[in-house]
Design a protein around this motif. Structure first.
Motif, PDB file in Angstrom:
ATOM      1  N   LEU A 281      -4.763  24.190  48.776  1.00  0.00           N
ATOM      2  CA  LEU A 281      -3.588  24.557  47.977  1.00  0.00           C
ATOM      3  C   LEU A 281      -2.771  23.324  47.622  1.00  0.00           C
ATOM      4  O   LEU A 281      -2.168  23.270  46.556  1.00  0.00           O
ATOM      5  CB  LEU A 281      -2.745  25.596  48.710  1.00  0.00           C
ATOM      6  CG  LEU A 281      -3.421  26.959  48.849  1.00  0.00           C
ATOM      7  CD1 LEU A 281      -2.614  27.862  49.774  1.00  0.00           C
ATOM      8  CD2 LEU A 281      -3.612  27.614  47.494  1.00  0.00           C
ATOM      9  N   LYS A 282      -2.733  22.342  48.505  1.00  0.00           N
ATOM     10  CA  LYS A 282      -2.024  21.096  48.204  1.00  0.00           C
ATOM     11  C   LYS A 282      -2.681  20.419  47.010  1.00  0.00           C
ATOM     12  O   LYS A 282      -2.016  19.890  46.140  1.00  0.00           O
ATOM     13  CB  LYS A 282      -2.054  20.186  49.442  1.00  0.00           C
ATOM     14  CG  LYS A 282      -1.313  18.894  49.268  1.00  0.00           C
ATOM     15  CD  LYS A 282       0.173  19.117  49.253  1.00  0.00           C
ATOM     16  CE  LYS A 282       0.913  17.812  49.217  1.00  0.00           C
ATOM     17  NZ  LYS A 282       2.302  17.971  48.848  1.00  0.00           N
ATOM     18  N   HIS A 283      -3.995  20.473  46.969  1.00  0.00           N
ATOM     19  CA  HIS A 283      -4.742  19.894  45.846  1.00  0.00           C
ATOM     20  C   HIS A 283      -4.410  20.640  44.546  1.00  0.00           C
ATOM     21  O   HIS A 283      -4.372  20.043  43.483  1.00  0.00           O
ATOM     22  CB  HIS A 283      -6.246  19.946  46.143  1.00  0.00           C
ATOM     23  CG  HIS A 283      -7.091  19.370  45.063  1.00  0.00           C
ATOM     24  ND1 HIS A 283      -7.170  18.018  44.843  1.00  0.00           N
ATOM     25  CD2 HIS A 283      -7.894  19.949  44.134  1.00  0.00           C
ATOM     26  CE1 HIS A 283      -7.976  17.789  43.823  1.00  0.00           C
ATOM     27  NE2 HIS A 283      -8.441  18.942  43.378  1.00  0.00           N
ATOM     28  N   ALA A 284      -4.174  21.924  44.634  1.00  0.00           N
ATOM     29  CA  ALA A 284      -3.861  22.738  43.453  1.00  0.00           C
ATOM     30  C   ALA A 284      -2.468  22.437  42.899  1.00  0.00           C
ATOM     31  O   ALA A 284      -2.214  22.696  41.726  1.00  0.00           O
ATOM     32  CB  ALA A 284      -3.960  24.221  43.788  1.00  0.00           C
ATOM     33  N   GLU A 285      -1.584  21.869  43.728  1.00  0.00           N
ATOM     34  CA  GLU A 285      -0.222  21.576  43.277  1.00  0.00           C
ATOM     35  C   GLU A 285      -0.184  20.533  42.171  1.00  0.00           C
ATOM     36  O   GLU A 285       0.702  20.558  41.340  1.00  0.00           O
ATOM     37  CB  GLU A 285       0.648  21.122  44.461  1.00  0.00           C
ATOM     38  CG  GLU A 285       0.978  22.231  45.398  1.00  0.00           C
ATOM     39  CD  GLU A 285       1.776  21.763  46.608  1.00  0.00           C
ATOM     40  OE1 GLU A 285       2.140  20.564  46.683  1.00  0.00           O
ATOM     41  OE2 GLU A 285       2.009  22.596  47.483  1.00  0.00           O
ATOM     42  N   GLY A 286      -1.138  19.628  42.167  1.00  0.00           N
ATOM     43  CA  GLY A 286      -1.137  18.571  41.184  1.00  0.00           C
ATOM     44  C   GLY A 286      -1.595  19.009  39.808  1.00  0.00           C
ATOM     45  O   GLY A 286      -1.617  18.232  38.880  1.00  0.00           O
ATOM     46  N   ARG A 287      -1.957  20.250  39.664  1.00  0.00           N
ATOM     47  CA  ARG A 287      -2.513  20.715  38.382  1.00  0.00           C
ATOM     48  C   ARG A 287      -1.549  21.527  37.604  1.00  0.00           C
ATOM     49  O   ARG A 287      -0.637  22.068  37.959  1.00  0.00           O
ATOM     50  CB  ARG A 287      -3.768  21.535  38.656  1.00  0.00           C
ATOM     51  CG  ARG A 287      -4.794  20.629  39.271  1.00  0.00           C
ATOM     52  CD  ARG A 287      -6.070  21.346  39.518  1.00  0.00           C
ATOM     53  NE  ARG A 287      -6.991  20.330  40.034  1.00  0.00           N
ATOM     54  CZ  ARG A 287      -8.233  20.534  40.230  1.00  0.00           C
ATOM     55  NH1 ARG A 287      -8.777  21.664  39.952  1.00  0.00           N
ATOM     56  NH2 ARG A 287      -9.005  19.604  40.697  1.00  0.00           N
TER      57      ARG A 287
END
Length: 163
Positions: A157-163
């Protein structure tokens, strides 16, 4: 010339040094949230069941009672795994929804799941007609499952924040 000539491990490293993603991190962040959720739920169920089998092997009585029950009943084989899988559905749905609609899905997911994990420790502590050692194993099994499931989903989910 090296920026750390003394090889002092406590010396600050240059920005970006050692930040290459690990293969595991890359695999986690490449998965769709729902698929990662299913994978970690199955892994959490397996690890938790092995933990429970270990406790059984050490002689911990695996009998517990629900509130209002007159007596404890045997916790069935694979009962721990089933419980983890059943409750993981809520976590997977939460993660998918947060990934889609939340501004900061990782933080919300982490806080929510840690609070829910803490709350999940209450029923084992209050289980009537249940040996204290069994109550401890039940509570620890919740922490084992959480330790396997929450970190990878939070990372994803942290990775998804950058999108």
């Amino acid at each position: 010339m090296s920026e750390n000539p003394t090889n002092d491990m406590t010396a600050p490293r240059p920005a970006g040094a050692g930040t290459a993603p690990s293969p595991l991190r890359s695999r986690i962040t490449a998965q769709p949230v729902w698929r990662l959720g299913v994978l970690v739920a199955v892994a959490g169920a397996a690890v938790t069941e092995v933990f429970a089998l270990g406790a059984r092997g050490l002689g911990v009585p695996m009998e517990a009672a629900s509130p209002g029950a007159a007596a404890a009943q045997e916790i069935p084989l694979f009962g721990f795994a089933f419980g983890v899988l059943f409750n993981s559905v809520v976590g997977i749905v939460l993660a998918v929804a947060l990934a889609r609609w939340a501004k900061r899905p990782a933080r919300i997911f982490l806080v929510t799941t840690v609070v829910l994990t803490a709350l999940s420790l209450i029923p084992p502590a209050l289980a009537p007609h249940t040996a204290v050692l069994t109550q401890v194993v039940l509570a620890l099994s919740h922490l084992v499952a959480a330790a396997v499931i929450i970190p990878p989903l939070t990372l994803r989910l942290k990775h998804a924040e950058g999108r």
